[in-house]
Write an enzyme that holds these catalytic residues in place. Sequence first.
Site, PDB file in Angstrom:
ATOM      1  CG  ASN A  26      -1.682   1.243   1.436  1.00 23.80           C
ATOM      2  OD1 ASN A  26      -1.793   2.050   0.511  1.00 23.80           O
ATOM      3  ND2 ASN A  26      -2.230   1.437   2.624  1.00 23.80           N
ATOM      4  CE  LYS A  46       0.101   3.375   4.835  1.00 25.20           C
ATOM      5  NZ  LYS A  46      -0.051   3.541   6.256  1.00 25.20           N
ATOM      6  CG  HIS A  87      -5.836   1.864   5.002  1.00 24.07           C
ATOM      7  ND1 HIS A  87      -5.451   2.812   5.919  1.00 24.07           N
ATOM      8  CD2 HIS A  87      -4.801   0.991   4.884  1.00 24.07           C
ATOM      9  CE1 HIS A  87      -4.226   2.529   6.331  1.00 24.07           C
ATOM     10  NE2 HIS A  87      -3.812   1.426   5.722  1.00 24.07           N
ATOM     11  CD  GLU A 139      -3.088   5.477   6.697  1.00 25.23           C
ATOM     12  OE1 GLU A 139      -3.028   5.582   5.457  1.00 25.23           O
ATOM     13  OE2 GLU A 139      -2.185   4.950   7.376  1.00 25.23           O
ATOM     14  CD  GLU A 149      -3.719  -2.693   7.158  1.00 25.03           C
ATOM     15  OE1 GLU A 149      -2.591  -2.925   6.713  1.00 25.03           O
ATOM     16  OE2 GLU A 149      -4.336  -1.647   6.928  1.00 25.03           O
ATOM     17  N   GLY A 176       2.264   2.004  10.841  1.00 25.37           N
ATOM     18  CA  GLY A 176       3.232   3.098  10.752  1.00 25.37           C
ATOM     19  C   GLY A 176       3.856   3.484  12.081  1.00 25.37           C
ATOM     20  CB  SER A 234       4.958  -1.984  12.207  1.00 23.67           C
ATOM     21  OG  SER A 234       4.558  -0.646  12.392  1.00 23.67           O
TER      22      SER A 234
HETATM   23  C1  PEP Z   1      -0.928   0.027   6.105  1.00 25.95           C
HETATM   24  O1  PEP Z   1      -1.116   1.233   6.148  1.00 25.95           O
HETATM   25  O2  PEP Z   1      -1.713  -0.702   5.471  1.00 25.95           O
HETATM   26  C2  PEP Z   1       0.225  -0.510   6.813  1.00 25.95           C
HETATM   27  C3  PEP Z   1       0.219  -1.759   7.156  1.00 25.95           C
HETATM   28  O3  PEP Z   1       1.232   0.383   7.076  1.00 25.95           O
HETATM   29  P1  PEP Z   1       2.669   0.046   7.736  1.00 25.95           P
HETATM   30  O4  PEP Z   1       3.167  -1.239   7.128  1.00 25.95           O
HETATM   31  O5  PEP Z   1       3.539   1.218   7.372  1.00 25.95           O
HETATM   32  O6  PEP Z   1       2.442  -0.076   9.205  1.00 25.95           O
END
Ligand code: PEP
Length: 251
Positions: free
Chosen positions: A9, A11, A96, A98, A167, A173, A213
């Site tokens: 992803n 973003k 997601h 966000e 998630e 992040g 992460s």
């Molecule tokens: C995400 O935003 O889908 C995600 C998993 O981000 P990160 O791997 O940076 O934590």
Amino acid sequence: MRKNIVAGNWKMNKNLQEGIALAKELNEVLSADKPNCDVVICTPFIHLASVTPIVNSEIIGVGAENCADKVSGAYTGEVSAEMVASTGAQYVILGHSERRAYYHETVEILEEKVKLALANNLKPIFCIGEVLEEREANKQNEVVAAQLASVFSLSAEDFSKVILAYEPVWAIGTGKTATPEQAQEIHAYIRSLVADKYGKEVAENTSILYGGSCKPSNAKELFANPDVDGGLIGGASLKAADFKGIIDAFK
Ligand code: PEP
């Protein structure tokens, strides 16, 4: 049997030239050393039409990070599922955290988006997960169960095209990853909800990805869990070497 999948992803990162360069690099690296799982890159809308022709679709699938909850018309700035599909993309991330937090996407809005994605032959990568306060209050199970309502109105046939991504928002992040035990526990619970709704066979065939992460150093132990079928990767999907390191967890 269900598929193992590693999906990136991007973003709101990479301008068009940078995105093309990353897609080319990834395509070269994975063509030289074929992955043992499905690989998907989900890019900003403007990259899609340029990225789909430069990756080998047998090795790398391409997806968007969102699509509109309307078919077409006077919705300035929106991009429809049909438009996404017309670029050659095959996937779309929906729900997601966000988008839920910053753009107020509700269960109902997401239900519309999922239906439009499927109507345009896009495979939704549907994200669910709790925020820190919910985890601390031990409410993660009820949170994910409520979020699944957006996809649990689908027919079994349509649901079987959906990829789920758990998630935990507190791990996105932040550098803080769910432990393999935490991931396995809630993935097994999510699969049990799918089994209750659609039956054991559909549940066994549903890919449930972990996101938050994930990096080359922790991917192997996360993906080794029986109910973790790969990952949705944010930050570590922006560098070909890191993304490849995660994909290699399936080797
Ligand atoms: C995400 O935003 O889908 C995600 C998993 O981000 P990160 O791997 O940076 O934590």
